[in-house]
Design an enzyme around this catalytic site. Sequence first.
Site, mmCIF file in Angstrom:
data_model
loop_
_atom_site.group_PDB
_atom_site.id
_atom_site.type_symbol
_atom_site.label_atom_id
_atom_site.label_comp_id
_atom_site.label_asym_id
_atom_site.label_seq_id
_atom_site.Cartn_x
_atom_site.Cartn_y
_atom_site.Cartn_z
ATOM 1 C CG HIS A 1 -21.256 -21.807 -10.212
ATOM 2 N ND1 HIS A 1 -21.261 -21.869 -11.578
ATOM 3 C CD2 HIS A 1 -21.650 -23.041 -9.788
ATOM 4 C CE1 HIS A 1 -21.642 -23.068 -11.980
ATOM 5 N NE2 HIS A 1 -21.888 -23.799 -10.901
ATOM 6 C CD GLU B 1 -18.306 -16.903 -11.767
ATOM 7 O OE1 GLU B 1 -17.562 -17.056 -12.745
ATOM 8 O OE2 GLU B 1 -18.738 -17.863 -11.083
ATOM 9 C CB CYS C 1 -21.278 -21.170 -16.158
ATOM 10 S SG CYS C 1 -22.386 -20.858 -14.752
ATOM 11 C CB CYS D 1 -22.109 -17.128 -13.211
ATOM 12 S SG CYS D 1 -21.974 -18.424 -11.968
#
Length: 289
Positions: free
Chosen positions: A196, A198, A226, A229
């Site tokens: 992701h 992040e 999420c 993260c």
Amino acid sequence: MTFEQHVERQIVDLRDRPWPALERAVAARRLAWADAHRQRFTGTSAPTPRQAFDLLFLDYMGLDARDLPIVAESDDEIVWESRNPCPTVEACRALGLDTRKVCRAVYEKSTQALVSRLDPRLRFLRDYTRIRPHADHCRERIVRLDFDELMGMALEEARLSRAGGNKGYGAVVALGRDVVARAHDTAATEGDPSLHAEVNAIRAAVRRLGDANLGGCVLVSTCEPCPMCASLAVWASVSAVVFGASIAETMALGRTRIDLGCEEIIAKSPVIMEVIGGVRAEECLALYA
């Protein structure tokens, strides 16, 4: 309370209390003071770093400005050298503790809590290469960040993500006004569901700074992190998460998300971390429509 009594209290606290619990207690004490002095937090739409400095060190701590010589000042930053008698330094010396570890673990985010009550864009930072007793002073500063500008960089990363065949998320890690990492999601193109935006940004920041502890850093993301993260942000100990679109908003647009906000993850974690949402939210939401 005398200086010696302050030192003794610090010794007891650092020796007998878990440091995360002590950090929260210090933050709560400082925020209680802020709540009792609300008039000091009104009257200006854009508080300056100087106002935060005066509030924290002169009003709250009651220190002598002569012990805190200012070495640089602008509209967006103030830098000073703390040379005041310090109970923490003396308590650490008595207990054989490293001030670099203690101040980062207990007193950095609890200090930021009071500064953020004035304005969360103001960030308190300490130079851990220049901290007593490893130097003859502690080099500290307060910097005003531009969340809109940082989000603009995250939006650029999100557009690069989409153009490269990924899902359109972008993230930035900033330490003061230094952008230490910017990244986008690469899960689709690299075939790794953990990649992701992040995650990529935090990993890049750790490599850049050479430190797994990102205390003092702000993570800026086009979308609310999420649970994976948000948890990584906890383990990296970032000081604040800033996002544009929320998980709930992107779910309403049809995005597949885990319906668990990052604030809930952080609230159940051992760290203090601010969460600031809604920055350039419309532009961020447009990425996911």
